[in-house]
Scaffold this motif. Structure first.
Motif, PDB file in Angstrom:
ATOM      1  N   GLU A 216      48.465  25.455  11.474  1.00  0.00           N
ATOM      2  CA  GLU A 216      49.566  25.473  10.517  1.00  0.00           C
ATOM      3  C   GLU A 216      49.334  26.502   9.413  1.00  0.00           C
ATOM      4  N   LYS A 217      48.105  26.600   8.948  1.00  0.00           N
ATOM      5  CA  LYS A 217      47.789  27.577   7.895  1.00  0.00           C
ATOM      6  C   LYS A 217      47.947  29.003   8.412  1.00  0.00           C
ATOM      7  N   LEU A 218      47.460  29.265   9.625  1.00  0.00           N
ATOM      8  CA  LEU A 218      47.554  30.617  10.190  1.00  0.00           C
ATOM      9  C   LEU A 218      49.006  31.019  10.440  1.00  0.00           C
ATOM     10  N   LYS A 219      49.816  30.090  10.902  1.00  0.00           N
ATOM     11  CA  LYS A 219      51.236  30.398  11.138  1.00  0.00           C
ATOM     12  C   LYS A 219      51.928  30.784   9.831  1.00  0.00           C
TER      13      LYS A 219
ATOM     14  N   GLN B 113      51.973  38.159   6.672  1.00  0.00           N
ATOM     15  CA  GLN B 113      51.316  39.351   7.197  1.00  0.00           C
ATOM     16  C   GLN B 113      52.308  40.260   7.917  1.00  0.00           C
ATOM     17  N   GLN B 114      53.307  39.674   8.553  1.00  0.00           N
ATOM     18  CA  GLN B 114      54.298  40.486   9.266  1.00  0.00           C
ATOM     19  C   GLN B 114      55.051  41.409   8.319  1.00  0.00           C
ATOM     20  N   SER B 115      55.295  40.973   7.100  1.00  0.00           N
ATOM     21  CA  SER B 115      55.965  41.829   6.115  1.00  0.00           C
ATOM     22  C   SER B 115      55.112  43.039   5.775  1.00  0.00           C
ATOM     23  N   VAL B 116      53.806  42.828   5.663  1.00  0.00           N
ATOM     24  CA  VAL B 116      52.874  43.929   5.394  1.00  0.00           C
ATOM     25  C   VAL B 116      52.894  44.929   6.547  1.00  0.00           C
TER      26      VAL B 116
ATOM     27  N   VAL C 246      53.137  37.122  22.070  1.00  0.00           N
ATOM     28  CA  VAL C 246      53.119  36.495  20.751  1.00  0.00           C
ATOM     29  C   VAL C 246      52.657  37.550  19.761  1.00  0.00           C
ATOM     30  N   GLY C 247      53.238  37.570  18.565  1.00  0.00           N
ATOM     31  CA  GLY C 247      52.838  38.583  17.592  1.00  0.00           C
ATOM     32  C   GLY C 247      54.001  39.044  16.741  1.00  0.00           C
ATOM     33  N   SER C 248      53.853  40.241  16.179  1.00  0.00           N
ATOM     34  CA  SER C 248      54.839  40.739  15.213  1.00  0.00           C
ATOM     35  C   SER C 248      56.096  41.251  15.902  1.00  0.00           C
ATOM     36  N   GLY C 249      57.146  41.458  15.096  1.00  0.00           N
ATOM     37  CA  GLY C 249      58.392  41.998  15.608  1.00  0.00           C
ATOM     38  C   GLY C 249      59.402  40.922  15.974  1.00  0.00           C
ATOM     39  N   SER C 250      60.497  41.377  16.580  1.00  0.00           N
ATOM     40  CA  SER C 250      61.585  40.467  16.956  1.00  0.00           C
ATOM     41  C   SER C 250      61.744  40.343  18.465  1.00  0.00           C
ATOM     42  N   TYR C 251      60.840  40.969  19.222  1.00  0.00           N
ATOM     43  CA  TYR C 251      61.004  40.966  20.680  1.00  0.00           C
ATOM     44  C   TYR C 251      59.989  40.065  21.384  1.00  0.00           C
ATOM     45  N   HIS C 252      59.433  39.094  20.659  1.00  0.00           N
ATOM     46  CA  HIS C 252      58.417  38.225  21.231  1.00  0.00           C
ATOM     47  C   HIS C 252      59.024  37.180  22.170  1.00  0.00           C
ATOM     48  N   LEU C 253      58.163  36.620  23.027  1.00  0.00           N
ATOM     49  CA  LEU C 253      58.560  35.532  23.910  1.00  0.00           C
ATOM     50  C   LEU C 253      58.321  34.171  23.275  1.00  0.00           C
ATOM     51  N   VAL C 254      57.405  34.150  22.295  1.00  0.00           N
ATOM     52  CA  VAL C 254      57.026  32.915  21.616  1.00  0.00           C
ATOM     53  C   VAL C 254      57.227  33.121  20.126  1.00  0.00           C
ATOM     54  N   ASP C 255      57.932  32.199  19.458  1.00  0.00           N
ATOM     55  CA  ASP C 255      58.337  32.426  18.075  1.00  0.00           C
ATOM     56  C   ASP C 255      57.223  32.140  17.066  1.00  0.00           C
ATOM     57  N   GLU C 256      57.570  32.223  15.780  1.00  0.00           N
ATOM     58  CA  GLU C 256      56.574  32.072  14.720  1.00  0.00           C
ATOM     59  C   GLU C 256      55.991  30.667  14.650  1.00  0.00           C
ATOM     60  N   ASN C 257      56.682  29.702  15.267  1.00  0.00           N
ATOM     61  CA  ASN C 257      56.151  28.333  15.330  1.00  0.00           C
ATOM     62  C   ASN C 257      55.432  28.087  16.654  1.00  0.00           C
ATOM     63  N   LEU C 258      55.266  29.158  17.431  1.00  0.00           N
ATOM     64  CA  LEU C 258      54.616  29.126  18.748  1.00  0.00           C
ATOM     65  C   LEU C 258      55.441  28.362  19.780  1.00  0.00           C
ATOM     66  N   ASP C 259      56.764  28.316  19.566  1.00  0.00           N
ATOM     67  CA  ASP C 259      57.672  27.710  20.532  1.00  0.00           C
ATOM     68  C   ASP C 259      58.304  28.788  21.410  1.00  0.00           C
TER      69      ASP C 259
ATOM     70  N   SER D 206      45.068  42.714  12.883  1.00  0.00           N
ATOM     71  CA  SER D 206      45.063  43.416  11.592  1.00  0.00           C
ATOM     72  C   SER D 206      44.214  42.656  10.576  1.00  0.00           C
ATOM     73  N   GLU D 207      44.201  41.348  10.705  1.00  0.00           N
ATOM     74  CA  GLU D 207      43.194  40.508  10.063  1.00  0.00           C
ATOM     75  C   GLU D 207      42.667  39.603  11.158  1.00  0.00           C
ATOM     76  N   GLU D 208      41.369  39.623  11.331  1.00  0.00           N
ATOM     77  CA  GLU D 208      40.770  39.005  12.513  1.00  0.00           C
ATOM     78  C   GLU D 208      41.068  37.514  12.642  1.00  0.00           C
ATOM     79  N   LYS D 209      41.328  36.867  11.526  1.00  0.00           N
ATOM     80  CA  LYS D 209      41.572  35.417  11.579  1.00  0.00           C
ATOM     81  C   LYS D 209      42.789  35.067  12.424  1.00  0.00           C
ATOM     82  N   PHE D 210      43.765  35.993  12.498  1.00  0.00           N
ATOM     83  CA  PHE D 210      44.981  35.672  13.237  1.00  0.00           C
ATOM     84  C   PHE D 210      44.742  35.607  14.745  1.00  0.00           C
ATOM     85  N   MET D 211      43.661  36.191  15.212  1.00  0.00           N
ATOM     86  CA  MET D 211      43.331  36.088  16.634  1.00  0.00           C
ATOM     87  C   MET D 211      43.088  34.636  17.038  1.00  0.00           C
ATOM     88  N   TYR D 212      42.752  33.790  16.055  1.00  0.00           N
ATOM     89  CA  TYR D 212      42.534  32.372  16.363  1.00  0.00           C
ATOM     90  C   TYR D 212      43.818  31.682  16.832  1.00  0.00           C
TER      91      TYR D 212
END
Length: 540
Positions: free
Chosen positions: A132-135, A141-144, A381-394, A68-74
């Protein structure tokens, strides 16, 4: 003839004429008491396979919302993410979802030279400060994205070569096979698919020699709600045929995979849409894909996540799809092209916790037994609550469950029937040949789960094989532990050693016994290492 032995929990009786191909465990009623939930006996046929799934059976998705914003692909260049992805191979990585049908490829040719695909995977790692900045930004962004989903108002998204480059780099460095979802809502005046943007994208990918497969559209049954555009199944099949023709004109993609139509689970006109698609488009696709979720993430409950009747609804939906595909295109492979516990982004506080593992493991067991060939988990990895990897990438509990499945379970499905002395049916069992990369020929893996607050007991042929046990439990006992975002394997909490090292996933070798114990609210893999299953032996 079948060889058979019957195990009664107090005595062992052998009836044999060559080799073991069937066993039945019978639990004596006298073994049940107030402290034990269910006692289960099993009947198993080890002489033949029920089904053989694709080696990439357990696969994952990345939702197009990440772009949704290309920078997050990094974020896909983070060392931790690539380490976690690599451990789940072999697997497909599907890039798609609702926003794929609002994405338009907008190349910026002057930037082509800035990405060097020949650089090593180590050189392409994301700097820690940027990670760290992207996380932090991604959390906002998830709220949007959530507001857009609730309002069903989606903006057209432009993406450049960078999104494709970063996706390909991620799959190439992790060893996954990329499936890219194309925008099906680009239509001509006569409501056929406008393929010009896809052609531009495909030409770019071919110029970079990016091996990948393709999809077209996401849940076409919801096009009208999302974008006010209605596409019937027959027209969709013609669109896929057009895409296949376009692929055949490419040296690189003429033999690439094409999958679809990614319809929602059967309900009302969705079945008609699938039927129409199969009439005109069945020959264009290598596998027919559909999506499945058990419940609505906004109004579900903990009870739903532990309800055997909710789990069993997958059987009805799957058989309906399999029947339609078999009638129109016998022998066509059928996949769950996107699936998780709850739709609407998952259920907050449930879909990313320990309790979600019951739905996930049961879906893997049941889908394989019913005859589906690939199951793609929404979302890696990504938006929502059903991910395998959390917002800290754990990694979350379902990641560890998926990793154990990959290590222990082979693609060959065996027949197992469970007979409970109770009535709750809260012990769920599936049987596969063991993963031959980890175990010798003839070993089998018993996939087990106990949805009850009481421990359970499974009768097994104790004298026939040693058993390696891998038992997953929450860090806390009882119902409270079901909400945990951590998981223990045989008593040890699972966590990464560092960003590029996973812990050893060691089983516990059990002594010969007359039954297997399943603790309350537990998930388990029991590997019978010397089962000598005829169906699991390599033919020389």
């Amino acid at each position: 003839m079948k060889s058979e032995f019957v195990l009664i929990c107090s005595a062992l009786l052998w009836i044999t004429d060559g080799f073991l191909s069937n066993f039945t465990g019978i639990c004596s009623p006298g073994l049940t008491d107030e402290s034990v939930g269910e006692s289960v006996r099993v009947s198993v046929d080890l002489s033949r396979l029920v089904h053989r799934v694709d080696p990439r059976f357990l696969s994952v998705t990345i939702d197009a919302s990440l772009a949704s914003e290309e920078k997050f692909m990094y974020l896909l260049s983070a060392l931790k993410v690539r380490t976690l992805a690599r451990a789940l191979t072999p697997a497909f990585l599907r890039f798609g979802g609702t926003r794929q049908d609002f994405m338009v490829f907008t190349p910026q040719y002057d930037r082509l030279s800035t990405f060097n695909a020949e650089r090593s995977c180590e050189e392409l790692q994301l700097p820690s400060w940027l990670e760290e900045k992207l996380k932090k930004d991604w959390t906002q962004q998830q709220s949007v994205l959530m507001r857009e989903d609730l309002q069903r108002k989606y903006k057209r998204l432009k993406f450049t070569e960078f999104t494709v480059d970063l996706l390909h780099s991620f799959t190439n460095c992790s060893g996954m096979d990329l499936i890219f979802g194309l925008n099906a809502l680009l239509r001509t005046a006569d409501n056929s698919w406008n393929s010009s943007n896809a052609r531009t994208l495909m030409q770019y990918c071919e110029s970079r020699q990016y091996n990948m497969s393709w999809e077209l559209g996401n849940e076409p049954n919801s096009f009208e709600k999302k974008a006010g555009i209605r596409v019937d199944g027959y027209q969709l099949g013609l669109d896929f045929t057009r895409l296949r023709e376009m692929m055949s004109e490419s040296k690189l993609y003429q033999n690439a995979g094409l999958y679809g139509p990614d319809v929602g689970q059967p309900r009302d006109h969705r079945v008609d849409l699938l039927e129409g698609f199969l009439q005109s488009g069945a020959d264009a696709v290598d596998a027919c894909t559909w999506h499945h979720y058990y419940v609505n993430g906004r109004d579900t409950s903990l009870e739903d996540f532990l309800d055997p009747e909710v789990f069993d609804t997958l059987t009805l939906k799957t058989n309906e799809v399999l029947e339609k595909v078999k009638l129109a295109s016998p022998g066509k492979s059928v996949w769950l092209g996107e699936t998780s516990s709850a739709y609407g982004g998952g259920a907050l506080g449930l879909s990313d916790t320990f309790v979600a593992g019951f739905m996930w493991l049961d879906k893997l067991g049941l889908a394989a037994r019913l005859g589906l060939d690939v199951v793609m988990r929404q979302v890696f990895v990504g938006s929502g609550s059903y991910h395998l990897v959390d917002e800290n990438l754990d990694p979350l509990p379902d990641y560890w469950l998926s990793l154990l499945y990959k290590r222990l379970v082979g693609p060959e499905v065996l027949k197992i029937e469970a007979f409970s002395l109770g009535r709750s049916k809260r012990v769920r069992l599936y049987l596969h040949c063991a993963n031959r990369k980890s175990y010798r020929d003839g070993a089998v893996t018993l996939i087990s789960m106990n949805l009850s607050k009481k421990p359970a007991r499974i009768c097994v042929p104790a004298s026939s094989s040693t058993v390696e046990a891998f038992v997953l439990q929450s860090e806390q006992p009882g119902e409270e532990g079901l909400y945990s975002r951590s998981v223990r394997l045989n008593g040890e909490t699972l966590k990464m050693v560092d960003d590029e090292t996973l812990p050893d996933l060691k089983g516990v070798r059990l002594p010969a016994a007359e039954h297997l114990q399943l603790p309350a609210y537990s998930l388990a893999f029991f590997v019978l290492t010397e089962a000598q299953a005829a169906a699991c032996r390599t033919l020389h």
